[in-house]
Structures are given as structure tokens and as C-alpha cells.
Design a protein around this motif. Structure first.
Motif, mmCIF file in Angstrom:
data_model
loop_
_atom_site.group_PDB
_atom_site.id
_atom_site.type_symbol
_atom_site.label_atom_id
_atom_site.label_comp_id
_atom_site.label_asym_id
_atom_site.label_seq_id
_atom_site.Cartn_x
_atom_site.Cartn_y
_atom_site.Cartn_z
ATOM 1 N N ALA A 1 0.837 -1.205 0.000
ATOM 2 C CA ALA A 1 0.000 0.000 0.000
ATOM 3 C C ALA A 1 0.869 1.251 0.000
ATOM 4 C CB ALA A 1 -0.921 -0.011 1.218
ATOM 5 N N VAL A 2 1.928 1.242 0.821
ATOM 6 C CA VAL A 2 2.821 2.394 0.857
ATOM 7 C C VAL A 2 3.536 2.555 -0.482
ATOM 8 C CG1 VAL A 2 4.869 3.341 1.956
ATOM 9 C CG2 VAL A 2 3.097 2.331 3.333
ATOM 10 N N ALA A 3 3.888 1.414 -1.116
ATOM 11 C CA ALA A 3 4.558 1.493 -2.416
ATOM 12 C C ALA A 3 3.646 2.120 -3.457
ATOM 13 C CB ALA A 3 4.986 0.095 -2.857
ATOM 14 N N VAL A 4 2.361 1.785 -3.392
ATOM 15 C CA VAL A 4 1.408 2.369 -4.339
ATOM 16 C C VAL A 4 1.327 3.873 -4.128
ATOM 17 C CG1 VAL A 4 -1.008 2.472 -4.992
ATOM 18 C CG2 VAL A 4 0.045 0.284 -4.560
ATOM 19 N N ALA A 5 1.205 4.295 -2.862
ATOM 20 C CA ALA A 5 1.127 5.725 -2.568
ATOM 21 C C ALA A 5 2.382 6.423 -3.051
ATOM 22 C CB ALA A 5 0.940 5.930 -1.067
ATOM 23 N N GLU A 6 3.536 5.791 -2.814
ATOM 24 C CA GLU A 6 4.812 6.392 -3.216
ATOM 25 C C GLU A 6 4.890 6.523 -4.730
ATOM 26 O OE1 GLU A 6 7.441 3.757 -4.212
ATOM 27 O OE2 GLU A 6 8.332 5.438 -5.242
ATOM 28 N N ALA A 7 4.450 5.482 -5.448
ATOM 29 C CA ALA A 7 4.508 5.543 -6.911
ATOM 30 C C ALA A 7 3.606 6.651 -7.430
ATOM 31 C CB ALA A 7 4.114 4.195 -7.502
ATOM 32 N N ALA A 8 2.396 6.762 -6.865
ATOM 33 C CA ALA A 8 1.459 7.773 -7.353
ATOM 34 C C ALA A 8 2.007 9.172 -7.116
ATOM 35 C CB ALA A 8 0.106 7.599 -6.663
ATOM 36 N N VAL A 9 2.484 9.428 -5.881
ATOM 37 C CA VAL A 9 3.003 10.760 -5.571
ATOM 38 C C VAL A 9 4.270 11.046 -6.378
ATOM 39 C CG1 VAL A 9 3.953 12.196 -3.752
ATOM 40 C CG2 VAL A 9 1.973 10.807 -3.306
#
Lengths: 100, 169
Positions: free
Chosen positions: A67-75
């Protein structure tokens, strides 16, 4: 016989490949991809220990990491697009406004 | 060679070669495809370790979601001329030295891991399917972190739309 050491070795190798990518590449898109590699290496380790201790806590942590990786990729990609619009480059070392 | 051993080496090779391709290839689209291969290999490793739910999450979310996002951005920022430039920065030699030192440190630790590893504990015997067990733990012991992660995702969505969206003054 595949032991946990094999998984730890794969995880360490993946982590180091990702680290080299982050440190050496100039293209920011590729740097973000290398960060994904690093996070995947962490997940391999978590899953291996989850199996080793016969508990699912490691898998739950892996879900949080994803989940954190997804947030990081989006930002990260949002920042990249904003930067490309303002500076017209995706090379990490050409963004040196704060350097003297 | 048993099936497990064969598949472990096959998936590990997929993951590591894909990783190398991601770091070494010139064209960013090729890098994205190599990363996809690597993620597929990692998904196979999850399956071998009995983490079926994470296997599905990895396929759907990483290979289906994040990679599409990456490919979209690659097409948006037009990396054609970027692939003709120098790909590795000036700090590459230092980075390689640091990485080699890290390789030496980590693998010397791993060779001693038989002494360092704690013994395997099995507090609660797992019953039911993998997804069921993960959901039980996630929604009882880790409910608060789960909610916090949902807030984090909301913030990330709003933030990335803010940064990537057009400014209309």
C-alpha cells in the motif's frame, strides 16, 4: 532443499540491484522503478519469515508495504509530471536549482 | 531436482534478471517491461511460500496497476530523447563501490545466519485458507494500521492529483 537462506539471498540480491539503480541512473522514471524493486525485496523477506515462523503477520506487513509502495509511486509520478512540465527534463542531475 | 527447487530457481532467475534489466536497459519502456518480469518472478516466490492472497495482489496491483501507471507516465513525458542521453550519473563509480561493500557485508551475514536466526516458532497453527487467515489478522490485530493506510492512500491520491493536474488560475 530450499531453506529460508535461499529466500534471504534472493531478497538481498534484489535489494542491492534496486539500490544500484537508485544510485546510478539519471532517469527519474527508472529511479522510481528501482525503488519498487527495493520494496519487493523487502516483501520477499517478509513472506519468507512469515512461512518460517508459520504466522501470517509477515503477510499482513507485506500488504502494508504494498500500500505504501502504491502511494509512493502515485506521488512520485505526480511530482515527476509537475517537474517535467516546469523544467522540461526527467534527468535527476539536471534539477540542481538548490545546488551551489 | 524436486518441483519446489526447480520453481524456486526459475522464479528467482526471473526476478533477478528482470531487476538487472530494469537497472541496465536504456529505453524506459524496456525498463518497465523488465520490471514487470521481475514482479512476476517475485509473485511466483510468494506462491511458493504459500502466500496465495499476496500472489493475487501482486499480479493485480503491481503488474496490472502500478505498471500501467508507469507506462502512462513514460508516454506522457516523452522519453524518446532521454534514451539517447547518458544513462548513468557521475556518481556511478562511488555507487558501485558502496554497493559492492554492501554485497560483501550482507552475504557474510547470510553465511552466518544459521547461528543468528532465531528458531522457528509456530504460536498459532494456521487453519483455513490463506486469504481467510490474513483477513482475520488484518481486521483484528492490525485494524488501526489498516485504517491509517487508507488515510495515507487518500492523501496520496489527493496530493498526486494536486501536483499532476493543470493549474487554472
Amino acid at each position: 532443499m530450499i531453506t529460508i537462506n535461499h529466500y534471504m539471498a534472493v531478497s538481498a540480491a534484489l535489494l542491492l540491484i534496486g539500490t544500484v539503480g537508485v544510485m546510478t541512473r539519471r532517469n527519474i522514471v527508472v529511479i522510481l522503478m528501482s525503488i519498487e524493486l527495493i520494496l519487493n525485496a523487502v516483501n520477499v523477506n517478509l513472506i519468507a519469515f512469515s512461512k518460517y515462523h508459520n504466522q501470517v503477520t509477515g503477510q499482513v506487513f507485506a500488504i502494508f508495504v504494498i500500500a505504501v509502495a502504491v502511494a509512493e509511486a502515485a506521488v512520485g509520478l505526480g511530482v515527476l509530471i509537475a517537474m517535467f512540465r516546469n523544467k522540461g527534463t526527467v534527468q535527476a542531475d539536471e534539477v540542481d536549482l538548490l545546488k551551489w | 531436482m524436486s518441483g519446489d527447487t526447480f520453481f524456486f530457481y526459475a522464479f528467482s532467475a526471473l526476478a533477478l534478471l528482470g531487476g538487472l534489466g530494469t537497472v541496465l536497459l536504456r529505453n524506459a519502456v524496456h525498463c518497465a517491461l523488465a520490471l514487470m518480469t521481475s514482479l512476476l518472478g517475485v509473485a511466483g516466490l510468494y506462491l511458493l511460500q504459500g502466500a496465495e492472497f499476496l500472489f493475487a495482489v501482486q499480479i493485480v496491483l503491481y503488474i496490472g496497476g502500478i505498471m500501467v501507471l508507469f507506462l502512462f507516465v513514460i508516454m506522457l513525458v516523452n522519453l524518446d530523447q532521454a534514451s539517447k542521453l547518458q544513462q548513468f550519473g557521475r556518481q556511478t563509480p562511488i555507487a558501485l563501490v558502496v554497493a559492492l561493500a554492501a554485497v560483501a557485508a550482507i552475504f557474510s551475514m547470510l553465511s552466518k545466519s544459521a547461528v543468528l536466526l532465531p528458531a522457528s516458532v509456530s504460536l498459532t497453527p494456521l487453519t483455513g485458507g490463506n486469504t481467510e487467515t490474513v483477513a482475520n489478522v488484518l481486521f483484528t490485530d492490525y485494524l488501526l494500521p489498516f485504517e491509517l493506510v487508507s488515510i495515507l492512500l487518500l492523501v496520496a491520491v489527493v496530493g498526486s492529483v494536486m501536483m499532476a493536474g493543470k493549474r487554472t488560475e
